[in-house]
Scaffold this motif. Structure first.
Motif, PDB file in Angstrom:
ATOM      1  N   ASN A 193     -20.028  24.506 -13.268  1.00 57.07           N
ATOM      2  CA  ASN A 193     -19.757  25.844 -12.351  1.00 57.07           C
ATOM      3  C   ASN A 193     -21.355  26.841 -11.955  1.00 57.07           C
ATOM      4  OD1 ASN A 193     -17.215  26.155 -13.096  1.00 57.07           O
ATOM      5  ND2 ASN A 193     -17.334  26.632 -14.996  1.00 57.07           N
ATOM      6  N   GLY A 194     -21.893  25.509 -11.448  1.00 60.14           N
ATOM      7  CA  GLY A 194     -23.117  26.029 -10.336  1.00 60.14           C
ATOM      8  C   GLY A 194     -24.272  26.070 -11.323  1.00 60.14           C
ATOM      9  N   VAL A 195     -23.985  26.367 -12.766  1.00 64.66           N
ATOM     10  CA  VAL A 195     -25.253  26.602 -13.576  1.00 64.66           C
ATOM     11  C   VAL A 195     -25.689  25.313 -13.781  1.00 64.66           C
ATOM     12  CG1 VAL A 195     -25.929  27.641 -15.923  1.00 64.66           C
ATOM     13  CG2 VAL A 195     -24.170  28.598 -14.521  1.00 64.66           C
ATOM     14  N   LEU A 196     -26.959  25.074 -13.458  1.00 62.35           N
ATOM     15  CA  LEU A 196     -27.678  23.933 -13.988  1.00 62.35           C
ATOM     16  C   LEU A 196     -28.560  24.487 -15.480  1.00 62.35           C
ATOM     17  CD1 LEU A 196     -29.020  21.212 -13.355  1.00 62.35           C
ATOM     18  CD2 LEU A 196     -31.029  22.145 -12.171  1.00 62.35           C
ATOM     19  N   THR A 197     -28.439  23.151 -16.711  1.00 64.27           N
ATOM     20  CA  THR A 197     -29.301  23.437 -18.266  1.00 64.27           C
ATOM     21  C   THR A 197     -30.080  22.966 -17.442  1.00 64.27           C
ATOM     22  OG1 THR A 197     -26.801  23.842 -19.127  1.00 64.27           O
ATOM     23  CG2 THR A 197     -28.887  23.237 -20.586  1.00 64.27           C
ATOM     24  N   VAL A 198     -31.650  23.150 -18.147  1.00 65.72           N
ATOM     25  CA  VAL A 198     -32.580  22.090 -17.703  1.00 65.72           C
ATOM     26  C   VAL A 198     -33.351  22.305 -19.669  1.00 65.72           C
ATOM     27  CG1 VAL A 198     -34.989  22.474 -17.192  1.00 65.72           C
ATOM     28  CG2 VAL A 198     -32.784  22.485 -15.955  1.00 65.72           C
ATOM     29  N   VAL A 199     -33.514  21.153 -20.299  1.00 65.89           N
ATOM     30  CA  VAL A 199     -33.922  21.260 -21.834  1.00 65.89           C
ATOM     31  C   VAL A 199     -35.071  21.047 -21.690  1.00 65.89           C
ATOM     32  CG1 VAL A 199     -33.916  18.794 -21.497  1.00 65.89           C
ATOM     33  CG2 VAL A 199     -33.847  20.413 -24.019  1.00 65.89           C
ATOM     34  N   VAL A 200     -35.549  22.053 -21.855  1.00 62.63           N
ATOM     35  CA  VAL A 200     -37.458  22.136 -22.100  1.00 62.63           C
ATOM     36  C   VAL A 200     -37.909  22.110 -23.566  1.00 62.63           C
ATOM     37  CG1 VAL A 200     -37.213  24.146 -20.191  1.00 62.63           C
ATOM     38  CG2 VAL A 200     -37.157  24.720 -22.332  1.00 62.63           C
ATOM     39  N   ARG A 201     -39.368  21.400 -23.674  1.00 64.34           N
ATOM     40  CA  ARG A 201     -39.878  21.179 -25.124  1.00 64.34           C
ATOM     41  C   ARG A 201     -39.857  22.122 -25.835  1.00 64.34           C
ATOM     42  NH1 ARG A 201     -41.198  15.951 -24.759  1.00 64.34           N
ATOM     43  NH2 ARG A 201     -42.823  15.275 -23.224  1.00 64.34           N
ATOM     44  N   ASN A 202     -40.560  23.865 -25.698  1.00 67.65           N
ATOM     45  CA  ASN A 202     -40.333  24.952 -26.975  1.00 67.65           C
ATOM     46  C   ASN A 202     -39.939  26.044 -25.629  1.00 67.65           C
ATOM     47  OD1 ASN A 202     -42.809  24.933 -24.443  1.00 67.65           O
ATOM     48  ND2 ASN A 202     -44.013  23.620 -26.311  1.00 67.65           N
ATOM     49  N   HIS A 203     -40.583  26.964 -26.221  1.00 70.64           N
ATOM     50  CA  HIS A 203     -39.683  27.973 -25.677  1.00 70.64           C
ATOM     51  C   HIS A 203     -40.625  28.868 -24.900  1.00 70.64           C
ATOM     52  CE1 HIS A 203     -36.458  29.021 -28.828  1.00 70.64           C
ATOM     53  NE2 HIS A 203     -36.999  27.807 -29.897  1.00 70.64           N
ATOM     54  N   ALA A 204     -42.325  28.475 -25.428  1.00 66.62           N
ATOM     55  CA  ALA A 204     -43.018  28.911 -24.053  1.00 66.62           C
ATOM     56  C   ALA A 204     -42.634  28.035 -22.551  1.00 66.62           C
ATOM     57  CB  ALA A 204     -44.371  28.492 -24.877  1.00 66.62           C
ATOM     58  N   TRP A 205     -42.540  26.777 -22.646  1.00 68.07           N
ATOM     59  CA  TRP A 205     -41.894  26.280 -20.924  1.00 68.07           C
ATOM     60  C   TRP A 205     -40.664  26.793 -20.649  1.00 68.07           C
ATOM     61  CZ3 TRP A 205     -44.568  23.901 -17.813  1.00 68.07           C
ATOM     62  CH2 TRP A 205     -45.742  23.413 -17.559  1.00 68.07           C
ATOM     63  N   ALA A 206     -39.704  27.988 -21.283  1.00 68.07           N
ATOM     64  CA  ALA A 206     -38.610  28.044 -21.371  1.00 68.07           C
ATOM     65  C   ALA A 206     -38.832  29.268 -20.339  1.00 68.07           C
ATOM     66  CB  ALA A 206     -37.495  28.225 -22.507  1.00 68.07           C
TER      67      ALA A 206
END
Length: 155
Positions: A54-67
């Motif tokens: 629905n137009g929302v891209l989910t990106v997985v990141v290594r840790n909370h700092a990157w998020a």
């Protein structure tokens, strides 16, 4: 020898995926291939596109700092995605989730390994695809789309 009516495989593949009602798959594949160009080498080693819904891209990141860091640069990143991959399937937002990038790589590897399927009828026009590897990839996509239609939805 070139044929006058030859079309680029990418346009045929896009049309094929759209006919299966899964054009977002082609978009996500293109996005993953161009991710280092979009995000840059440092970010692409620490974040990877996971899904699009629905137009929302989910990106997985290594840790909370990157998020946190990437949340602050979400708007420019959406702009780079549109410039690089196009607006055929618009990305209106990006959601960052912390997880293992290994799971993304494992998921991509699992998508490449096809379970054995009983042969069935080929989609119309597939026999005209000369390259055996491309023909088999399109067959696999067709099988996956058929198996999705056979699974009853939970309502």
């Amino acid at each position: 020898m070139r044929r006058k009516d030859a079309a680029p495989l990418s346009s045929i593949l896009d049309a094929f995926l759209e006919s299966l009602r899964i054009p977002h798959v082609a978009f996500l594949v293109s996005l993953r291939k161009k991710w280092p160009e979009i995000a840059g080498p440092l970010v692409s080693r620490n974040a990877s596109p996971l899904s699009l819904r629905n137009g929302v891209l989910t990106v997985v990141v290594r840790n909370h700092a990157w998020a946190q860091e990437l949340r602050m640069s979400k708007i420019p990143m959406i702009g780079r995605i549109r410039e690089t991959v196009g607006e055929r399937i618009p990305v209106s937002d990006i959601r960052f989730t912390v997880g293992s990038l290994d799971s993304v790589e494992e998921e991509e590897a699992a998508e490449r390994v096809e379970p054995p399927h009983a042969p069935g009828p080929d989609p119309e026009g597939l026999s005209a695809v000369a390259d055996p590897e491309t023909r088999e990839s399109l067959r696999a996509l067709h099988r996956r789309s058929r198996s999705r239609k056979e699974i009853p939805s939970k309502s």
